[in-house]
Write a protein that holds these residues in place. Structure first.
Motif, short mmCIF file in Angstrom:
data_model
loop_
_atom_site.label_atom_id
_atom_site.label_comp_id
_atom_site.label_asym_id
_atom_site.label_seq_id
_atom_site.Cartn_x
_atom_site.Cartn_y
_atom_site.Cartn_z
N GLY A 20 -1.28 9.98 0.94
CA GLY A 20 -2.19 10.16 2.07
C GLY A 20 -3.62 9.78 1.70
O GLY A 20 -3.92 9.50 0.54
N MET A 21 -4.49 9.75 2.70
CA MET A 21 -5.87 9.32 2.47
C MET A 21 -6.84 10.41 2.87
O MET A 21 -6.86 10.84 4.03
CB MET A 21 -6.16 8.06 3.31
CG MET A 21 -5.26 6.89 2.95
SD MET A 21 -5.14 5.68 4.27
CE MET A 21 -6.63 4.77 3.98
N THR A 77 -11.61 -0.40 -2.44
CA THR A 77 -10.35 -0.02 -3.08
C THR A 77 -10.57 1.23 -3.90
O THR A 77 -11.66 1.47 -4.41
CB THR A 77 -9.80 -1.16 -3.97
OG1 THR A 77 -8.55 -0.74 -4.52
CG2 THR A 77 -10.75 -1.51 -5.10
N THR A 78 -9.52 2.05 -4.01
CA THR A 78 -9.58 3.20 -4.90
C THR A 78 -8.71 2.94 -6.13
O THR A 78 -8.53 3.81 -6.96
CB THR A 78 -9.06 4.47 -4.20
OG1 THR A 78 -7.72 4.24 -3.78
CG2 THR A 78 -9.93 4.83 -3.01
N LYS A 79 -8.16 1.72 -6.18
CA LYS A 79 -7.22 1.41 -7.27
C LYS A 79 -7.97 0.91 -8.49
O LYS A 79 -9.06 0.35 -8.37
CB LYS A 79 -6.19 0.40 -6.80
CG LYS A 79 -5.32 1.00 -5.70
CD LYS A 79 -4.43 0.02 -5.00
CE LYS A 79 -3.85 0.72 -3.76
NZ LYS A 79 -3.07 -0.18 -2.92
N LEU A 85 -6.04 -4.03 3.77
CA LEU A 85 -6.22 -3.48 5.12
C LEU A 85 -7.24 -4.27 5.92
O LEU A 85 -7.10 -4.40 7.14
CB LEU A 85 -6.64 -2.01 5.04
CG LEU A 85 -5.52 -1.03 4.69
CD1 LEU A 85 -6.06 0.39 4.60
CD2 LEU A 85 -4.40 -1.10 5.72
N SER A 86 -8.27 -4.82 5.26
CA SER A 86 -9.24 -5.59 6.04
C SER A 86 -8.59 -6.84 6.62
O SER A 86 -8.89 -7.23 7.75
CB SER A 86 -10.47 -5.94 5.20
OG SER A 86 -10.10 -6.65 4.06
N GLY A 90 -6.00 -3.50 -7.47
CA GLY A 90 -6.28 -3.68 -6.04
C GLY A 90 -7.50 -4.55 -5.83
O GLY A 90 -8.40 -4.58 -6.66
N THR A 91 -7.51 -5.28 -4.72
CA THR A 91 -8.65 -6.13 -4.39
C THR A 91 -9.44 -5.55 -3.22
O THR A 91 -10.55 -5.99 -2.95
CB THR A 91 -8.20 -7.54 -3.97
OG1 THR A 91 -7.31 -7.39 -2.86
CG2 THR A 91 -7.49 -8.24 -5.10
N GLY A 92 -8.86 -4.61 -2.51
CA GLY A 92 -9.52 -4.08 -1.33
C GLY A 92 -9.51 -5.04 -0.15
O GLY A 92 -10.26 -4.87 0.79
N ALA A 139 -11.47 2.48 4.75
CA ALA A 139 -10.22 1.78 4.41
C ALA A 139 -10.20 0.32 4.86
O ALA A 139 -9.63 -0.53 4.18
CB ALA A 139 -9.03 2.53 4.99
N ASN A 146 0.83 -1.21 0.00
CA ASN A 146 0.00 0.00 0.00
C ASN A 146 0.87 1.25 0.00
O ASN A 146 0.57 2.23 -0.70
CB ASN A 146 -0.91 0.02 1.23
CG ASN A 146 -2.11 -0.89 1.05
OD1 ASN A 146 -2.42 -1.33 -0.05
ND2 ASN A 146 -2.78 -1.18 2.16
N ALA A 147 1.92 1.23 0.81
CA ALA A 147 2.82 2.38 0.89
C ALA A 147 3.46 2.64 -0.48
O ALA A 147 3.49 3.77 -0.97
CB ALA A 147 3.88 2.14 1.95
N THR A 149 1.16 8.51 5.22
CA THR A 149 0.29 7.67 6.04
C THR A 149 1.13 6.85 7.01
O THR A 149 2.20 6.38 6.65
CB THR A 149 -0.52 6.72 5.12
OG1 THR A 149 -1.31 7.51 4.23
CG2 THR A 149 -1.43 5.80 5.93
N ALA A 207 1.14 4.18 -2.86
CA ALA A 207 0.82 5.58 -2.54
C ALA A 207 1.97 6.51 -2.92
O ALA A 207 1.82 7.73 -2.87
CB ALA A 207 0.50 5.72 -1.05
N ASP A 250 4.64 5.90 5.30
CA ASP A 250 5.11 6.26 3.96
C ASP A 250 5.05 7.76 3.77
O ASP A 250 4.40 8.48 4.54
CB ASP A 250 4.29 5.53 2.88
CG ASP A 250 2.82 5.94 2.86
OD1 ASP A 250 2.53 7.14 2.67
OD2 ASP A 250 1.96 5.05 3.04
P1 ADP Z 1 -6.08 -2.26 -2.07
O1 ADP Z 1 -4.64 -1.97 -1.77
O2 ADP Z 1 -6.24 -3.55 -2.80
O3 ADP Z 1 -6.78 -1.12 -2.74
P2 ADP Z 1 -6.39 -2.14 0.80
O4 ADP Z 1 -7.42 -2.71 1.70
O5 ADP Z 1 -4.98 -2.54 1.03
O6 ADP Z 1 -6.85 -2.50 -0.67
O7 ADP Z 1 -6.50 -0.55 0.84
C1 ADP Z 1 -7.76 0.05 0.63
C2 ADP Z 1 -7.59 1.49 0.14
O8 ADP Z 1 -7.05 2.29 1.18
C3 ADP Z 1 -6.64 1.65 -1.03
O9 ADP Z 1 -7.27 1.43 -2.27
C4 ADP Z 1 -6.18 3.10 -0.86
O10 ADP Z 1 -7.13 3.99 -1.39
C5 ADP Z 1 -6.19 3.28 0.64
N1 ADP Z 1 -4.84 3.11 1.22
C6 ADP Z 1 -4.38 2.04 1.88
N2 ADP Z 1 -3.12 2.23 2.30
C7 ADP Z 1 -2.77 3.48 1.90
C8 ADP Z 1 -1.58 4.28 2.04
N3 ADP Z 1 -0.49 3.82 2.67
N4 ADP Z 1 -1.58 5.52 1.49
C9 ADP Z 1 -2.67 6.00 0.86
N5 ADP Z 1 -3.82 5.29 0.71
C10 ADP Z 1 -3.88 4.05 1.21
#
Ligand code: ADP
Ligand code: MG
Length: 260
Positions: free
Chosen positions: A181-182, A196-198, A208-209, A203-205, A190, A134-135, A232, A138, A177
């Motif tokens: 940022g978020m 996911t925002t990817k 973090l879960s 990304g699978t989202g 999150a 994730n880092a 972040t 970003a 990182d």
């Molecule tokens: P994915 O990485 O597959 O999108 P995650 O559950 O790991 O799913 O993260 C969910 C969302 O949280 C990401 O799509 C991103 O928008 C945001 N995110 C997570 N980690 C970071 C980070 N270190 N910096 C910025 N945004 C982050």
């Protein structure tokens, strides 16, 4: 009225559902892949072969996604052991150095006399890799990835109702990182599975879960601090090992180190 579920209950039910779907759809995908392979042997027309190859590629990435879903659902099988945080974190950092992009500089710092923790070693590695990925994502223009471990004492009634009231000693592992940022609306969702925002395929989202699930199931907890445009920090807190948690090994590994 709507039934409120806690984040961890939501994870449980979604995990079970996702695991069941992933399992069944993997069976179907293996039939599809097997048939495509046989079909490819019989087809000579180049255009038709290309179609088959595209279908194989799509089915293969479907199978990859299922693997990840199964990993996410398989959280009941944690095998916590007493762990030396320094050795474990530095081992993971070495792994990251080999796999993460070159423009991401990794800096690791371990507090002297850090406590041992009780956690599942491969899940801890998994969690740190998830946070590092994730880092990296970003920091499209590169940057710094700091991984810092230190002892942490919580006030015994820290207001966290899901935290054991008499447990105060944790080890904090912070992954920071210098990335995008978020924004508040992302931060809010999150930890939701599949958020996911990817872009598709990136990304699978589930990162973090599953890190959230890992911290909770380890009797720990997790926090995120993020500033848009600054970066972040995700902090995982894992319980300090007690005297009764016997070490698996007597090997002493120096934990003083750092840096890369
Ligand atoms: P994915 O990485 O597959 O999108 P995650 O559950 O790991 O799913 O993260 C969910 C969302 O949280 C990401 O799509 C991103 O928008 C945001 N995110 C997570 N980690 C970071 C980070 N270190 N910096 C910025 N945004 C982050
Ligand atoms: Mg992720």
């Amino acid at each position: 009225t709507q039934t409120m579920l806690t984040a961890s209950q939501r994870l449980d039910s979604i995990g079970q559902l996702a695991g069941g779907i992933a399992h069944d759809s993997n069976n179907l995908l293996s039939i599809i892949l097997g048939n495509l392979e046989l079909a490819a042997l019989k087809v000579t027309d180049p255009e038709a072969r290309e179609m088959i190859e595209d279908a194989q590629a799509a089915a293969t990435s479907g199978a990859d996604l299922n693997q990840r879903l199964l990993g996410f659902a398989r959280k009941q099988n944690l095998a916590p052991v007493r762990l030396q945080v320094g050795a474990h974190v530095l081992g993971t950092v070495r792994l990251l150095e080999r796999t993460i992009r070159e423009d991401v500089r990794i800096v690791a710092k371990i507090e002297r006399n850090i406590w041992d923790i009780v956690a599942d070693p491969s899940e801890l590695t998994n969690a740190l890799v998830n946070l590092a990925v994730n880092a990296r994502d970003a920091m499209s223009d590169g940057g710094f990835l700091h991984i810092e471990a230190r002892n942490y004492k919580s006030e015994s009634n820290g207001g966290q109702k899901d935290r054991s009231a008499d447990r105060t000693d944790y080890v904090e592992i912070a992954v920071t990182d210098t990335g995008a940022g978020m924004p508040a609306d992302v931060l809010e969702k999150a930890f939701d599975p599949f958020f996911t925002t990817k872009e598709q395929g990136k990304g699978t989202g589930l990162g973090l879960s599953s890190v959230y699930g890992f911290a909770e199931q380890s009797s720990g907890f997790i926090k995120i601090d993020s500033q848009v445009g600054e970066g972040t920090t995700v902090r995982i807190y894992l319980p300090r090992a007690l005297e009764a948690d016997k070490p698996k090994t007597t090997t002493q590994i120096s934990t003083e180190i750092l840096a890369a």
